[in-house]
Motif scaffolding. Structure first.
Motif, PDB file in Angstrom:
ATOM      1  N   UNK A  99       0.027  24.003  -8.440  1.00  0.00           N
ATOM      2  CA  UNK A  99       1.449  24.095  -8.853  1.00  0.00           C
ATOM      3  C   UNK A  99       2.396  23.691  -7.752  1.00  0.00           C
ATOM      4  N   UNK A 100       1.875  23.533  -6.520  1.00  0.00           N
ATOM      5  CA  UNK A 100       2.760  23.168  -5.416  1.00  0.00           C
ATOM      6  C   UNK A 100       2.605  21.670  -5.112  1.00  0.00           C
ATOM      7  N   UNK A 101       3.752  20.944  -4.999  1.00  0.00           N
ATOM      8  CA  UNK A 101       3.743  19.499  -4.702  1.00  0.00           C
ATOM      9  C   UNK A 101       4.180  19.293  -3.259  1.00  0.00           C
ATOM     10  N   UNK A 102       3.475  18.391  -2.536  1.00  0.00           N
ATOM     11  CA  UNK A 102       3.756  18.127  -1.123  1.00  0.00           C
ATOM     12  C   UNK A 102       4.933  17.142  -1.017  1.00  0.00           C
ATOM     13  N   UNK A 103       6.166  17.674  -0.889  1.00  0.00           N
ATOM     14  CA  UNK A 103       7.381  16.830  -0.782  1.00  0.00           C
ATOM     15  C   UNK A 103       7.394  16.080   0.548  1.00  0.00           C
ATOM     16  N   UNK A 104       6.835  16.688   1.637  1.00  0.00           N
ATOM     17  CA  UNK A 104       6.856  16.027   2.943  1.00  0.00           C
ATOM     18  C   UNK A 104       6.089  14.716   2.901  1.00  0.00           C
ATOM     19  N   UNK A 148       0.828  -1.200   0.000  1.00  0.00           N
ATOM     20  CA  UNK A 148       0.000   0.000   0.000  1.00  0.00           C
ATOM     21  C   UNK A 148       0.864   1.252   0.000  1.00  0.00           C
ATOM     22  N   UNK A 149       1.966   1.211   0.790  1.00  0.00           N
ATOM     23  CA  UNK A 149       2.883   2.355   0.844  1.00  0.00           C
ATOM     24  C   UNK A 149       3.551   2.559  -0.508  1.00  0.00           C
ATOM     25  N   UNK A 150       3.901   1.469  -1.166  1.00  0.00           N
ATOM     26  CA  UNK A 150       4.540   1.564  -2.487  1.00  0.00           C
ATOM     27  C   UNK A 150       3.567   2.143  -3.510  1.00  0.00           C
ATOM     28  N   UNK A 151       2.265   1.726  -3.409  1.00  0.00           N
ATOM     29  CA  UNK A 151       1.268   2.280  -4.327  1.00  0.00           C
ATOM     30  C   UNK A 151       1.092   3.778  -4.091  1.00  0.00           C
ATOM     31  N   UNK A 152       1.057   4.142  -2.789  1.00  0.00           N
ATOM     32  CA  UNK A 152       0.942   5.562  -2.483  1.00  0.00           C
ATOM     33  C   UNK A 152       2.131   6.330  -3.035  1.00  0.00           C
ATOM     34  N   UNK A 153       3.321   5.742  -2.897  1.00  0.00           N
ATOM     35  CA  UNK A 153       4.531   6.419  -3.398  1.00  0.00           C
ATOM     36  C   UNK A 153       4.487   6.561  -4.912  1.00  0.00           C
ATOM     37  N   UNK A 194      19.061   0.942  -4.969  1.00  0.00           N
ATOM     38  CA  UNK A 194      17.938   0.077  -5.299  1.00  0.00           C
ATOM     39  C   UNK A 194      17.538  -0.751  -4.082  1.00  0.00           C
ATOM     40  N   UNK A 195      16.307  -1.230  -4.089  1.00  0.00           N
ATOM     41  CA  UNK A 195      15.846  -2.123  -3.041  1.00  0.00           C
ATOM     42  C   UNK A 195      16.492  -3.489  -3.214  1.00  0.00           C
ATOM     43  N   UNK A 234       7.570  11.136   3.770  1.00  0.00           N
ATOM     44  CA  UNK A 234       6.937  10.312   4.790  1.00  0.00           C
ATOM     45  C   UNK A 234       6.613   8.921   4.240  1.00  0.00           C
ATOM     46  N   UNK A 235       6.131   8.909   2.978  1.00  0.00           N
ATOM     47  CA  UNK A 235       5.834   7.615   2.341  1.00  0.00           C
ATOM     48  C   UNK A 235       7.104   6.775   2.181  1.00  0.00           C
ATOM     49  N   UNK A 236       8.220   7.435   1.801  1.00  0.00           N
ATOM     50  CA  UNK A 236       9.502   6.716   1.672  1.00  0.00           C
ATOM     51  C   UNK A 236       9.924   6.141   3.004  1.00  0.00           C
ATOM     52  N   UNK A 237       9.748   6.897   4.078  1.00  0.00           N
ATOM     53  CA  UNK A 237      10.111   6.384   5.406  1.00  0.00           C
ATOM     54  C   UNK A 237       9.259   5.179   5.766  1.00  0.00           C
ATOM     55  N   UNK A 238       7.953   5.257   5.426  1.00  0.00           N
ATOM     56  CA  UNK A 238       7.071   4.123   5.731  1.00  0.00           C
ATOM     57  C   UNK A 238       7.502   2.883   4.965  1.00  0.00           C
ATOM     58  N   UNK A 239       7.830   3.074   3.684  1.00  0.00           N
ATOM     59  CA  UNK A 239       8.282   1.932   2.868  1.00  0.00           C
ATOM     60  C   UNK A 239       9.532   1.316   3.479  1.00  0.00           C
ATOM     61  N   UNK A 240      10.458   2.177   3.907  1.00  0.00           N
ATOM     62  CA  UNK A 240      11.699   1.673   4.504  1.00  0.00           C
ATOM     63  C   UNK A 240      11.413   0.919   5.795  1.00  0.00           C
TER      64      UNK A 240
END
Length: 1008
Positions: free
Chosen positions: A513-518, A472-477, A913-914, A522-528
């Protein structure tokens, strides 16, 4: 390299010999080797590495080799048959054998590592090793052909420098290392340049101006030479004219000197004429008579001496004949008594034989007396032997000897009791250790569960739950990344202009025009976190399963050992009851000792009886032999007495018998030899004496005849000598010779009349010639007016003119040679300048090349090209495995990068890479590298063996990898996989199954 067959025995868990037949496995194109953890799957690859290279990945071949040998095996034996070479056309076999030291269990002797080639005549031993036969080093082999466990990612994790070195060795790129050769060529060109510069410096003085100056000097000297030649010709004519007059004047002076010498020798030649005349007269008229007179005087003296000698020999021959005649008559009388002496010799021989028989009889008589005494003593000993044998037999009859079967039964029971007691003690210790191990394993299981925060061992549910959260986290990412990519185009959208993605002209709800980098971070941290949790759960599951398997095996072993201990105790009680041993094994030991004592005593008596009987038999045999000897000696004495009496009757001379009856054989032989020698000499001397007498008589007759002849000759010579003396006196008087002595002195000079006469004629002829030549020269007026001073002046002028001309000629020749040298040097100078320019240009080019090649720069450049081609080949599969989202790239420093196509094609390091993606990249690179090696070896087929758990892949990735591996069959690639993943075992139809048997070790079975 294509494997054919592998035999393993004694390596790690392979207690018994196992044969892995790769023929059907490789025939399927894709095959597997499956088994549980610790069953011995990876040991197959280690066996291949040991057979080919003599070493393994896990343990070194030296120092740690004893750990490779199975604890219940005497050593390691590996035989690996494989195909290699161009197009894998040749079949080889590698053997690796290492045995334990029989005296030291922990010591393993150095291994025997040999290679063979299969030929029509069988296996032929080879000197080459595995590296030469396979065509690559072990490090490259385990990265391109057989990849051991844990080494799959080694190629991509290598440092760039090591990766470039591998490409260099694997593909033979050292041929592009041209720095050394370029440096050698540059050094050669530098030497050529220095040499040319030196040569040009030496030719600096040779110029066209110098050539023109030399040619002008040559023209002037040529004119001067012509003038001096004319002057020399005039002086030469004057000199030749006065030289002829000078020669005649000098000749006249010389002739006058010769005439003076001739006048001085004239008296001498007058005396020679007189002497020559006298010598010729004496030689013709007096010398023959003088020679005849001398010869007659010699004959007269010779015959006088001969008459005197014959008269002296006459008396001597008369005395000699009288002596030789007396000697002959004495030898003749002795020869007439020869028969008697020979008869006495025969009697002496009889007496010698008689003495020998008497001595032999005396010796036999003494021996006979000894044998008679010995026979009486032996009878007493016979009685003693009989008494001892009877006593020993009675002692054996009184002895109580137990049954051997009972003794054997007691020994067997005691031995089994001791073994059972030892086994019982050993089992007690093992049971105690197993109980502690069970307790320790149970504690470890609880710690594993606590480490991952689980109350129960429900790893499957936890893994599924964590996997769903990760997906699910990967899909969100992925959704966030897609939005991030779309935001790039959102600010460019304008009403009425087509969208670059969908082509719509209206844009009712464009993205902000603004992208939420946080949110993305956060999604990357969850995946990790989920990924780490998933890896921890899988690791814990693997560890828990191993501990569970260990616990089950330990509990099973504990139960088996307990059952065995109970059986041992039951057997001990049964043996004690059966042998009526109330006090245990001690009772059986006492019974056995009593029985053994009786048996030992019986054996001792039997040996004594056997020894007595053997000694008695030997004694009786010896007694019988002594009796036979006595009888034979008695018969020999009687026979010798008969022979002695016969010999006494054959002797004819009693005086010899009396003299030699007690003499030794040596004394008799000496006297016989003396008589025989005398008779032999008599046979020779009698004919010689007769011959000597006849010869003396013959010489006497000859001497008397010579005496008469010499007396007659002497009278004749005296008459001739008187007549010759009268003729000689008359000749001396006729030719004016004073006496014979004067003639002898003249003849003693031994003059050569012809030579002396010729010498006188030559003297007279030369004197006449000198007188005539002198008159001719004295009549010439020029000779009379010759002036020596004038001649000297003309001669000096000629020499001066000649020297001047020669000097000019030398200068002309030197100048001509100088001009030729200048021409030659100018041509050489032009050629050297041209050559110097070429060398200078080549040196400049080589310097540029050396700068490029220095430090293996060109090799690194070519290595980078090979690596880029390798990456391009790997990307074909990597794009499929990554669903066209990732590709590999390599920079100029041989560092791997990943190009992310979902993020605008940005590049990042491969290590980011993973785990699953890294596995995919490693697989693609390994397959590409193996493909390059295949083309390098020009083989139709290639082999690729992978020992990897595939645990880092999910089901979809695993399916994709499996489909990729199956597709390799269409590329004539043989792929082998070692894994414990059940999904792979269900997909691969051809495989070998490895199972660990507690008693037999690793056992290999097949799916076919």
């Amino acid at each position: 390299m294509i494997p054919v067959q592998l035999e393993i025995e004694g390596l790690y868990s392979y207690k018994e010999k196992q044969t892995i037949d790769f023929t059907q496995l490789t025939g399927a194109g894709l095959f597997g080797i499956f088994g549980s953890v610790g069953s011995g799957k990876s040991s197959i690859l280690e066996a291949v590495l040991l057979a080919l290279y003599g070493t393994t990945e896990r343990l070194a071949s030296k120092g740690e080799k004893n750990s490779m040998v199975n604890l219940q095996s005497p050593g390691i034996a590996i035989h690996f048959e494989f195909q290699a070479g161009k197009n894998n056309a040749k079949t080889y076999k590698a053997s690796y054998i290492a045995k334990r030291n029989t005296k030291n269990f922990d010591d393993v002797k150095p291994a025997t590592h040999t290679f063979y080639e299969k030929t029509t005549e069988g296996w032929l031993p080879l000197d080459e090793k595995g590296e030469a036969l396979v065509g690559m080093k072990m490090d490259h082999f385990r990265q391109t052909v057989i990849i051991p466990q844990g080494k799959f990612r080694e190629f991509i994790e290598q440092k760039p420098k090591d990766r470039a070195e591998m490409m260099k060795e694997l593909f033979g790129l050292e041929r592009f290392d041209l720095a050394g050769k370029t440096k050698q060529l540059l050094s050669v060109e530098k030497e050529k340049k220095i040499k040319l510069e030196t040569q040009l410096e030496g030719l600096a003085a040779f110029t066209k101006d110098a050539l023109q100056a030399s040619e002008g000097q040559l023209h002037q000297l040529t004119d001067q030479k012509q003038k001096e030649t004319q002057q020399l010709s005039q002086k030469e004519q004057q000199l030749n004219s006065i030289l002829a007059v000078k020669e005649k004047a000098e000749q006249l002076i010389q002739l006058k000197k010769q005439m003076e010498e001739s006048d001085r020798l004239l008296p001498t030649f007058q005396q020679k004429r007189t002497q020559l005349k006298q010598y010729q007269t004496a030689l013709a008229y007096v010398k023959p008579l003088l020679d005849q007179f001398q010869e007659l005087e010699i004959d007269l003296e010779k015959y006088r001496v001969s008459v005197t000698d014959c008269e002296r020999f006459k008396t001597r021959f008369e005395q000699e004949i009288e002596e030789k005649n007396a000697r002959y008559h004495k030898l003749y009388q002795d020869y007439s008594h020869k028969g008697e002496k020979e008869a006495r010799i025969r009697d002496l021989l009889q007496i010698k034989e008689l003495n020998k028989l008497s001595a032999e009889k005396a010796s036999l008589q003494q021996n006979l007396e000894q044998l008679a005494q010995q026979n009486s003593t032996q009878q007493e000993h016979k009685d003693k032997w009989v008494l001892q044998i009877d006593q020993t037999e009675k002692a054996m009859e009184q002895l109580d000897v137990p049954d051997m079967a009972q003794v054997s039964k007691l020994e067997t029971a005691l031995l089994e009791l001791r073994q059972l007691e030892e086994r019982s003690a050993l089992l007690t210790g093992q049971l105690k250790g197993l109980a502690e191990e069970i307790k320790s394993t149970q504690s470890a299981k609880e710690q594993v569960l606590q480490g991952v925060g689980l109350q129960e061992a429900d790893f499957t549910s936890a893994i599924q739950k964590t996997t769903k959260l990760l997906q699910q986290a990967q899909k969100d990412r992925e959704h966030l990344l897609q939005q991030q990519g779309l935001y790039v185009y959102a600010h460019q959208l304008k009403d009425g202009e087509a969208c670059p993605l969908c082509g719509a002209l209206e844009h009712p709800e464009p993205l902000e025009h603004h992208f939420d980098e946080k949110m993305l971070n956060k999604t990357d941290d969850s995946i990790q976190q989920f990924g780490q949790r998933l890896e921890a759960l899988r690791a814990a599951q693997s560890t828990y399963e191993k501990l569970l398997l260990t616990l089950e095996n330990t509990q099973k072993s504990h139960l088996e050992k307990q059952q065995e201990a109970d059986q041992v105790q039951q057997r001990i009680q049964y043996l004690l009851k059966e042998n009526d041993a109330k006090n245990g094994a001690t009772t059986i030991e006492q019974q056995l000792e009593t029985a053994k004592t009786a048996l030992k005593k019986e054996k001792t008596l039997q040996q004594q009886l056997k020894s007595l009987l053997a000694d008695q038999k030997a004694f009786l045999a010896k007694s019988e032999q002594d009796l036979v000897k006595y009888q034979e000696a008695d018969q020999q004495v009687k026979t010798l007495q008969t022979k002695i009496e016969t010999k006494l009757g054959e002797v004819n001379f009693p005086d010899l018998l009396e003299k030699y009856r007690t003499a030794s054989g040596h004394k008799i032989d000496e006297d016989i030899a003396k008589v025989k020698h005398y008779l032999d000499d008599l046979e020779v001397n009698l004919p010689r004496a007769q011959d000597a007498l006849n010869e003396a008589r013959q010489q006497q007759t000859t001497n008397l005849a010579n005496l008469k002849t010499y007396q007659d000759r002497l009278a004749e010579v005296k008459v001739k000598l008187e007549k010759t003396e009268e003729s000689l006196s008359l000749a001396l008087a006729q030719h004016d010779f004073a006496n014979a002595a004067t003639v002898k002195d003249l003849l003693a000079k031994q003059l050569d009349p012809a030579k002396l006469e010729e010498e006188i004629k030559v003297f007279d002829r030369q004197r006449d010639i000198i007188l005539a030549k002198m008159k001719e020269l004295q009549a010439d007026e020029a000779v009379a007016g010759y002036d020596q001073a004038l001649f000297t002046t003309i001669q000096e002028e000629y020499q001066t003119a000649k020297s001047t001309l020669e000097a000019t000629q030398k200068r002309v020749a030197l100048l001509q040679k100088e001009i030729e040298d200048i021409h030659s040097k100018l041509e050489e100078k032009t050629r050297l300048k041209k050559e110097f320019q070429q060398v200078e240009n080549r040196e400049s080019n080589l310097k540029e090349l050396y700068g490029l090649f220095q430090g293996s720069g060109f090799v690194k450049y070519v290595s980078n090209i090979y690596l880029k081609e390798l990456v391009q080949t790997a990307n074909i599969r990597f794009m499929q495995l990554s669903k066209n989202s990732l590709t590999l790239e390599v920079d100029e420093s041989n560092t791997f990068w990943v190009k992310d196509h979902l993020n605008g094609g940005k590049k990042r390091l491969l290590k980011t890479l993973s785990g699953g993606q890294t596995f995919q990249a490693s697989l693609c690179l390994a397959l590409a590298l193996a493909e390059k090696v295949k083309s390098l070896n020009r083989a139709d087929q290639s082999f690729f063996f992978l020992d990897e758990g595939f645990g880092a892949l999910d089901k979809n990735a695993l399916r994709t990898v499996f489909e990729t591996l199956k597709s390799l069959r269409h590329e004539k690639r043989i792929v082998g996989i070692i894994s414990h993943v059940e999904e792979l075992q269900q997909e691969i139809g051809v495989y070998a199954q490895v199972e660990l048997d507690p008693e037999k070790g690793s056992q290999v079975t097949y799916s076919f």
